[in-house]
Design an enzyme around this catalytic site. Structure first.
Site, mmCIF file in Angstrom:
data_model
loop_
_atom_site.group_PDB
_atom_site.id
_atom_site.type_symbol
_atom_site.label_atom_id
_atom_site.label_comp_id
_atom_site.label_asym_id
_atom_site.label_seq_id
_atom_site.Cartn_x
_atom_site.Cartn_y
_atom_site.Cartn_z
ATOM 1 N N SER A 58 5.308 -1.292 -6.216
ATOM 2 C CA SER A 58 4.579 -2.563 -6.190
ATOM 3 C C SER A 58 4.632 -3.187 -7.580
ATOM 4 C CB SER A 58 3.120 -2.270 -5.828
ATOM 5 O OG SER A 58 2.293 -3.393 -6.084
ATOM 6 N N TYR A 64 -4.805 2.714 -6.451
ATOM 7 C CA TYR A 64 -3.552 2.263 -5.836
ATOM 8 C C TYR A 64 -2.462 2.045 -6.885
ATOM 9 C CZ TYR A 64 -0.357 -0.973 -3.476
ATOM 10 O OH TYR A 64 0.762 -1.588 -2.962
ATOM 11 N N LYS A 86 1.351 3.800 -7.493
ATOM 12 C CA LYS A 86 2.626 3.067 -7.456
ATOM 13 C C LYS A 86 3.425 3.276 -8.758
ATOM 14 C CE LYS A 86 2.305 1.573 -3.264
ATOM 15 N NZ LYS A 86 3.227 2.059 -2.222
HETATM 16 N N1 LIG Z 1 1.372 -6.468 0.929
HETATM 17 C C1 LIG Z 1 1.652 -6.527 -0.372
HETATM 18 O O1 LIG Z 1 1.368 -7.544 -1.024
HETATM 19 C C2 LIG Z 1 2.320 -5.380 -1.064
HETATM 20 C C3 LIG Z 1 2.593 -4.173 -0.443
HETATM 21 N N2 LIG Z 1 3.245 -3.181 -1.116
HETATM 22 C C4 LIG Z 1 3.578 -1.900 -0.506
HETATM 23 O O2 LIG Z 1 4.422 -2.119 0.623
HETATM 24 C C5 LIG Z 1 4.168 -1.142 1.618
HETATM 25 C C6 LIG Z 1 3.825 -1.826 2.929
HETATM 26 O O3 LIG Z 1 2.685 -2.642 2.721
HETATM 27 P P1 LIG Z 1 2.075 -3.639 3.823
HETATM 28 O O4 LIG Z 1 3.088 -3.972 4.825
HETATM 29 O O5 LIG Z 1 1.411 -4.701 3.058
HETATM 30 O O6 LIG Z 1 0.938 -2.674 4.458
HETATM 31 P P2 LIG Z 1 0.121 -2.777 5.832
HETATM 32 O O7 LIG Z 1 -1.172 -2.092 5.571
HETATM 33 O O8 LIG Z 1 0.089 -4.160 6.326
HETATM 34 O O9 LIG Z 1 0.999 -1.859 6.824
HETATM 35 C C7 LIG Z 1 1.129 -0.491 6.566
HETATM 36 C C8 LIG Z 1 1.643 0.264 7.770
HETATM 37 O O10 LIG Z 1 1.668 1.654 7.388
HETATM 38 C C9 LIG Z 1 1.051 2.431 8.397
HETATM 39 N N3 LIG Z 1 0.469 3.627 7.803
HETATM 40 C C10 LIG Z 1 -0.633 3.725 7.016
HETATM 41 N N4 LIG Z 1 -0.871 4.993 6.695
HETATM 42 C C11 LIG Z 1 0.112 5.733 7.251
HETATM 43 C C12 LIG Z 1 0.408 7.117 7.272
HETATM 44 N N5 LIG Z 1 -0.392 8.010 6.678
HETATM 45 N N6 LIG Z 1 1.511 7.542 7.919
HETATM 46 C C13 LIG Z 1 2.296 6.642 8.568
HETATM 47 N N7 LIG Z 1 2.054 5.326 8.620
HETATM 48 C C14 LIG Z 1 0.966 4.874 7.962
HETATM 49 C C15 LIG Z 1 0.014 1.517 9.032
HETATM 50 O O11 LIG Z 1 -0.322 1.953 10.355
HETATM 51 C C16 LIG Z 1 0.722 0.168 9.016
HETATM 52 O O12 LIG Z 1 1.506 -0.034 10.166
HETATM 53 C C17 LIG Z 1 3.035 -0.264 1.078
HETATM 54 O O13 LIG Z 1 3.550 0.890 0.477
HETATM 55 C C18 LIG Z 1 2.383 -1.159 0.041
HETATM 56 O O14 LIG Z 1 1.712 -0.412 -0.932
HETATM 57 C C19 LIG Z 1 3.617 -3.334 -2.434
HETATM 58 C C20 LIG Z 1 3.368 -4.501 -3.084
HETATM 59 C C21 LIG Z 1 2.684 -5.606 -2.471
HETATM 60 C C1 LIG Z 2 -1.540 -6.571 -4.875
HETATM 61 C C2 LIG Z 2 -0.388 -5.693 -4.879
HETATM 62 O O1 LIG Z 2 0.399 -5.749 -5.783
HETATM 63 C C3 LIG Z 2 -0.167 -4.750 -3.864
HETATM 64 C C4 LIG Z 2 -0.983 -4.704 -2.673
HETATM 65 O O2 LIG Z 2 0.741 -3.974 -4.012
#
Ligand SMILES: NC(=O)C1=CN([C@@H]2O[C@H](COP(=O)(O)OP(=O)(O)OC[C@H]3O[C@@H](n4cnc5c(N)ncnc54)[C@H](O)[C@@H]3O)[C@@H](O)[C@H]2O)C=CC1
Ligand SMILES: CC(=O)C(C)=O
Length: 257
Positions: free
Chosen positions: A140, A153, A157
């Site tokens: 991230s 968090y 990362k």
């Molecule tokens: N949304 C954002 O702005 C950002 C997200 N990220 C990273 O990108 C990745 C995806 O993020 P999003 O799509 O925003 O998250 P989200 O929360 O919208 O979706 C995450 C998915 O992972 C699944 N999940 C959660 N815990 C789990 C586990 N223990 N085992 C298997 N599946 C599991 C959930 O059921 C969900 O479908 C994450 O690693 C997040 O940290 C990084 C930077 C920014």
């Molecule tokens: C705010 C951010 O950078 C996340 C959710 O990775």
């Protein structure tokens, strides 16, 4: 010809869903591995409806045995494994004084240990391939610069970026590349939850919460999940074969080095 196979953890929604759809368009058979199998199955069914090959697998990335069983199921059903996208993650809003042993264990087990179990399970399969394989980890912008409100968090990362470099060196001789993507502020359920919490903690609204993160985006728009999926498509494909140990920042220019 058998399709190459990509497994995407957390593929049922948000960034993982966009990656699953994009890699299917790129010609991979995709395995959507998520705690939420029902949602994963809906995405898989829609990908199949659009001419792709997809399955859903129930997986908790924090459970090592479960990860090995999940990879085994993918290989039994789709025949091989070429790419693992360690995308699943938890993004709790935790000012530093609120971290507890329980929250520490939970978030580190999913965001860090989960990636390690995934790497271990995938490389067993990659060693059976002629051309190795590719691991792609989700870090991230908060893993590049420490983010207030996201102390727990953010630190996980940073760990993922370090793990990516270490694993890249450990596995390079086996033609296994390990890279990461660092999204910025992406329109997903996780980010909307964070914006809500940060706003609420400050006695403000969700928009205010989102702006505390979005104000530094040079391109002046929030990221779509598809912006991130495009970078993962590059990391999963042959054009990145000579790249390993790197983190691609897909953040609309939040920070420059
Ligand atoms: N949304 C954002 O702005 C950002 C997200 N990220 C990273 O990108 C990745 C995806 O993020 P999003 O799509 O925003 O998250 P989200 O929360 O919208 O979706 C995450 C998915 O992972 C699944 N999940 C959660 N815990 C789990 C586990 N223990 N085992 C298997 N599946 C599991 C959930 O059921 C969900 O479908 C994450 O690693 C997040 O940290 C990084 C930077 C920014
Ligand atoms: C705010 C951010 O950078 C996340 C959710 O990775």
């Amino acid at each position: 010809m058998t399709k190459k196979v990509a497994m995407i953890t957390g593929g049922a929604q948000g960034i993982g869903e966009a990656i699953s759809r994009r890699l299917s368009q790129d010609g991979f058979a995709v395995a959507i591995a998520d705690l939420n199998k029902e949602k994963g199955s809906e995405v898989a069914a829609d990908i199949e409806k659009n001419g792709g090959s997809a399955i859903a697998v129930k997986l908790d990335v924090s459970d090592r045995e479960n990860f090995f069983a999940g990879v085994k199921e993918v290989v039994e059903k789709l025949g091989r494994l070429d790419v693992l996208v360690n995308n699943a993650g938890l993004g709790p809003t935790t000012p530093i004084e609120t971290i507890t042993p329980e929250s520490f264990d939970k978030v580190y087990h999913i965001n860090v240990a989960g990636d390690i179990w995934g790497i271990q399970a995938a490389i067993e399969q990659f060693r059976k391939n002629e051309n190795g394989g590719k691991i792609i980890n989700a870090t991230s912008q908060a893993g590049v610069v420490g983010n207030p409100n996201l102390s727990l968090y953010s630190s996980t990362k940073f760990a993922v970026r370090g793990l990516t470099q270490v694993a890249a060196r450990d596995l390079a001789s086996e033609n296994i590349t390990v890279n990461a993507y660092a999204p910025g502020i992406v329109k997903t359920p996780m980010m909307f939850d964070i914006a809500h919490q940060v706003g609420k903690n400050a006695g403000k609204d969700d928009d205010w919460g989102m702006q505390t993160f979005a104000k530094d985006i040079a391109l002046k728009r929030l990221s779509e999940p598809e912006d991130v999926a495009a970078a993962v498509s590059f990391l999963a494909g042959p054009d990145s074969n000579y790249i390993t140990g790197q983190t691609i920042e897909v953040d609309g220019g939040m920070q420059f080095h």
